[in-house]
Design a protein around this motif. Structure first.
Motif, mmCIF file in Angstrom:
data_model
loop_
_atom_site.group_PDB
_atom_site.id
_atom_site.type_symbol
_atom_site.label_atom_id
_atom_site.label_comp_id
_atom_site.label_asym_id
_atom_site.label_seq_id
_atom_site.Cartn_x
_atom_site.Cartn_y
_atom_site.Cartn_z
ATOM 1 N N TRP A 1 125.486 1.668 -74.777
ATOM 2 C CA TRP A 1 126.423 2.493 -74.008
ATOM 3 C C TRP A 1 126.681 3.797 -74.752
ATOM 4 C CZ3 TRP A 1 127.184 1.394 -69.170
ATOM 5 C CH2 TRP A 1 127.104 0.065 -68.737
ATOM 6 N N ALA A 2 126.845 3.684 -76.085
ATOM 7 C CA ALA A 2 127.037 4.885 -76.897
ATOM 8 C C ALA A 2 125.796 5.770 -76.852
ATOM 9 C CB ALA A 2 127.357 4.491 -78.338
ATOM 10 N N LEU A 3 124.610 5.144 -76.891
ATOM 11 C CA LEU A 3 123.367 5.916 -76.815
ATOM 12 C C LEU A 3 123.263 6.641 -75.477
ATOM 13 C CD1 LEU A 3 120.645 6.417 -78.385
ATOM 14 C CD2 LEU A 3 119.677 4.636 -76.922
ATOM 15 N N ASP B 1 125.754 7.646 -73.539
ATOM 16 C CA ASP B 1 126.689 8.773 -73.560
ATOM 17 C C ASP B 1 126.160 9.912 -74.417
ATOM 18 O OD1 ASP B 1 128.464 7.479 -71.900
ATOM 19 O OD2 ASP B 1 129.689 6.685 -73.537
ATOM 20 N N LEU B 2 125.528 9.572 -75.543
ATOM 21 C CA LEU B 2 124.956 10.610 -76.404
ATOM 22 C C LEU B 2 123.831 11.344 -75.689
ATOM 23 C CD1 LEU B 2 124.757 11.988 -79.172
ATOM 24 C CD2 LEU B 2 123.229 10.143 -79.902
ATOM 25 N N ALA B 3 122.990 10.602 -74.967
ATOM 26 C CA ALA B 3 121.894 11.236 -74.224
ATOM 27 C C ALA B 3 122.431 12.188 -73.159
ATOM 28 C CB ALA B 3 121.012 10.166 -73.578
ATOM 29 N N ARG B 4 123.494 11.791 -72.477
ATOM 30 C CA ARG B 4 124.095 12.671 -71.470
ATOM 31 C C ARG B 4 124.658 13.931 -72.120
ATOM 32 N NH1 ARG B 4 128.159 9.399 -67.785
ATOM 33 N NH2 ARG B 4 128.235 11.437 -66.792
ATOM 34 N N ALA B 5 125.271 13.785 -73.300
ATOM 35 C CA ALA B 5 125.815 14.947 -74.014
ATOM 36 C C ALA B 5 124.690 15.880 -74.448
ATOM 37 C CB ALA B 5 126.626 14.486 -75.218
ATOM 38 N N VAL B 6 123.573 15.302 -74.899
ATOM 39 C CA VAL B 6 122.432 16.116 -75.326
ATOM 40 C C VAL B 6 121.885 16.922 -74.150
ATOM 41 C CG1 VAL B 6 120.032 15.996 -76.105
ATOM 42 C CG2 VAL B 6 121.797 14.675 -77.289
ATOM 43 N N GLN B 7 121.720 16.272 -72.998
ATOM 44 C CA GLN B 7 121.188 16.974 -71.837
ATOM 45 C C GLN B 7 122.147 18.059 -71.338
ATOM 46 O OE1 GLN B 7 117.985 16.566 -70.878
ATOM 47 N NE2 GLN B 7 118.030 15.284 -72.724
ATOM 48 N N ALA B 8 123.447 17.837 -71.583
ATOM 49 C CA ALA B 8 124.445 18.844 -71.194
ATOM 50 C C ALA B 8 124.670 19.876 -72.291
ATOM 51 C CB ALA B 8 125.771 18.155 -70.853
ATOM 52 N N HIS B 9 123.959 19.729 -73.432
ATOM 53 C CA HIS B 9 124.118 20.611 -74.593
ATOM 54 C C HIS B 9 125.580 20.660 -75.042
ATOM 55 C CE1 HIS B 9 119.951 22.029 -74.419
ATOM 56 N NE2 HIS B 9 120.090 21.990 -73.106
ATOM 57 N N ASP B 10 126.204 19.492 -75.066
ATOM 58 C CA ASP B 10 127.606 19.369 -75.431
ATOM 59 C C ASP B 10 127.715 19.148 -76.943
ATOM 60 O OD1 ASP B 10 130.272 18.860 -75.715
ATOM 61 O OD2 ASP B 10 130.382 17.307 -74.156
ATOM 62 N N LYS C 1 107.131 11.367 -73.092
ATOM 63 C CA LYS C 1 108.082 12.458 -72.962
ATOM 64 C C LYS C 1 108.983 12.492 -74.191
ATOM 65 C CE LYS C 1 110.531 14.512 -69.088
ATOM 66 N NZ LYS C 1 111.104 14.260 -67.755
ATOM 67 N N PRO C 2 109.068 13.624 -74.892
ATOM 68 C CA PRO C 2 109.843 13.667 -76.139
ATOM 69 C C PRO C 2 111.339 13.714 -75.887
ATOM 70 C CG PRO C 2 109.002 15.848 -75.630
ATOM 71 C CD PRO C 2 108.457 14.931 -74.575
ATOM 72 N N GLY C 3 112.078 13.445 -76.965
ATOM 73 C CA GLY C 3 113.521 13.600 -76.911
ATOM 74 C C GLY C 3 114.259 12.385 -76.371
ATOM 75 N N LEU C 4 115.580 12.462 -76.447
ATOM 76 C CA LEU C 4 116.456 11.396 -75.989
ATOM 77 C C LEU C 4 116.792 11.638 -74.522
ATOM 78 C CD1 LEU C 4 118.154 8.887 -76.654
ATOM 79 C CD2 LEU C 4 119.986 10.424 -77.411
ATOM 80 N N ARG C 5 116.010 11.027 -73.650
ATOM 81 C CA ARG C 5 116.173 11.233 -72.213
ATOM 82 C C ARG C 5 116.401 9.876 -71.545
ATOM 83 N NH1 ARG C 5 114.888 16.374 -71.038
ATOM 84 N NH2 ARG C 5 113.735 17.524 -72.632
ATOM 85 N N ILE C 6 117.596 9.692 -71.013
ATOM 86 C CA ILE C 6 117.949 8.448 -70.331
ATOM 87 C C ILE C 6 118.560 8.832 -68.988
ATOM 88 C CG2 ILE C 6 119.189 6.261 -70.496
ATOM 89 C CD1 ILE C 6 119.340 6.651 -73.508
ATOM 90 N N TRP D 1 135.921 0.503 -83.362
ATOM 91 C CA TRP D 1 135.401 0.073 -82.068
ATOM 92 C C TRP D 1 134.382 1.053 -81.509
ATOM 93 C CZ3 TRP D 1 136.605 -4.752 -80.744
ATOM 94 C CH2 TRP D 1 137.754 -5.327 -81.302
ATOM 95 N N THR D 2 133.908 1.961 -82.344
ATOM 96 C CA THR D 2 133.024 3.019 -81.862
ATOM 97 C C THR D 2 131.712 3.024 -82.629
ATOM 98 O OG1 THR D 2 134.972 4.385 -81.366
ATOM 99 C CG2 THR D 2 132.840 5.505 -81.453
ATOM 100 N N TRP D 3 130.606 3.151 -81.892
ATOM 101 C CA TRP D 3 129.294 3.329 -82.508
ATOM 102 C C TRP D 3 129.066 4.817 -82.740
ATOM 103 C CZ3 TRP D 3 126.129 -0.548 -84.168
ATOM 104 C CH2 TRP D 3 126.390 -1.837 -83.704
ATOM 105 N N ARG D 4 128.688 5.168 -83.981
ATOM 106 C CA ARG D 4 128.456 6.564 -84.331
ATOM 107 C C ARG D 4 127.041 6.726 -84.883
ATOM 108 N NH1 ARG D 4 132.843 9.914 -85.543
ATOM 109 N NH2 ARG D 4 131.796 10.734 -87.379
ATOM 110 N N LEU D 5 126.430 7.857 -84.566
ATOM 111 C CA LEU D 5 125.126 8.181 -85.128
ATOM 112 C C LEU D 5 125.304 8.616 -86.579
ATOM 113 C CD1 LEU D 5 122.067 8.718 -84.748
ATOM 114 C CD2 LEU D 5 122.672 11.023 -83.980
ATOM 115 N N VAL D 6 124.649 7.919 -87.509
ATOM 116 C CA VAL D 6 124.827 8.222 -88.932
ATOM 117 C C VAL D 6 123.537 8.668 -89.610
ATOM 118 C CG1 VAL D 6 126.780 6.634 -89.160
ATOM 119 C CG2 VAL D 6 124.462 5.801 -89.626
ATOM 120 N N ASP D 7 122.398 8.483 -88.954
ATOM 121 C CA ASP D 7 121.134 8.822 -89.619
ATOM 122 C C ASP D 7 120.063 9.075 -88.570
ATOM 123 O OD1 ASP D 7 119.179 9.227 -91.509
ATOM 124 O OD2 ASP D 7 118.843 7.110 -91.925
ATOM 125 N N ILE D 8 119.188 10.027 -88.872
ATOM 126 C CA ILE D 8 118.010 10.281 -88.043
ATOM 127 C C ILE D 8 116.809 10.346 -88.978
ATOM 128 C CG2 ILE D 8 116.836 11.826 -86.436
ATOM 129 C CD1 ILE D 8 119.526 12.892 -85.555
#
Length: 211
Positions: free
Chosen positions: A23-25, A27-36, A134-139, A183-190
């Motif tokens: 679910w966090a992923l 939401d992150l993908a939607r933020a990326v596509q919106a350039h948020d 297709k590259p990138g985080l696209r969901i 209670w939150t999943w956070r991106l910590v590493d790429i």
């Protein structure tokens, strides 16, 4: 409750729990596509991400400039120098906006897009355009989370590693590590793909030669 229902309930509970980072992923993908970039700043641990990028850049740059037969002391000095060079580059590369840029298409516009310089004996390998995922985080929808889920690796109860895109080869995909905090999943590493690490290592080497 019958005794045999206990393992079933536990297994079902674990399965539901393993779904929560996605679910966090999503939401992150939607933020990326919106350039948020504001959303990314709130849900990405930029400090740990910068430390990881510094380490990856230094290792890649050291492997490019390593001299066979060098003394351990010389290797350590080289590693220390590369870390010192990588720190300001990582600071400039790892910002909310550049994280959006990277997750959007798997590339960093701030890194020189010119072809990599091949090492002696290496040959360029180009995949057919139609075969490249297709590259990138696209969901686009929740159903598209299934390949990400199947390709993911749970690391205990509080961490999960997710390849992006899930159907790309290891050399051409990002590997995102999400960690549960409260209670939150956070991106910590790429974990950067090899090609991108090589490009940034070239930038570090160029900075070192310019000093």
């Amino acid at each position: 409750m019958r005794w045999w229902s206990v393992p079933i309930v536990l297994a079902l509970g674990w399965f539901v729990f393993t779904l929560t980072p996605f679910w966090a992923l999503y939401d992150l993908a939607r933020a990326v596509q919106a350039h948020d970039a504001d959303y990314v700043e709130r849900h990405v641990n930029l400090r740990t991400l910068r430390l990881s990028v510094i380490r990856q850049i230094a290792v890649a740059a050291q492997s490019r400039g390593e001299t066979p037969g060098a003394e351990p002391r010389d290797r350590q000095r080289l590693a220390d120098a590369l870390v010192a060079l990588a720190i300001p580059i990582a600071e400039s590369l790892v910002t909310p906006q550049t994280v959006v840029d990277l997750l959007d298409d798997g590339r960093l516009d701030s890194v020189d897009p010119a072809p990599l310089e091949l090492r002696p004996g290496e040959a360029a390998v180009t995949a057919p355009p139609e075969a490249a995922p297709k590259p990138g985080l696209r969901i686009e929808n929740l159903r598209r989370l299934v390949p990400f889920y199947l390709a993911s690796e749970m690391r205990g109860f509080r961490a999960v590693v997710i390849p992006v895109p899930p159907d790309a080869t290891r050399e051409r995909r990002l590997r995102l590590r999400l960690r549960l905090r409260g209670w939150t999943w956070r991106l910590v590493d790429i974990e950067l793909p090899e090609e991108l690490r090589e490009r940034i290592a070239q930038k570090v080497a160029g900075t070192g030669r310019g000093r």
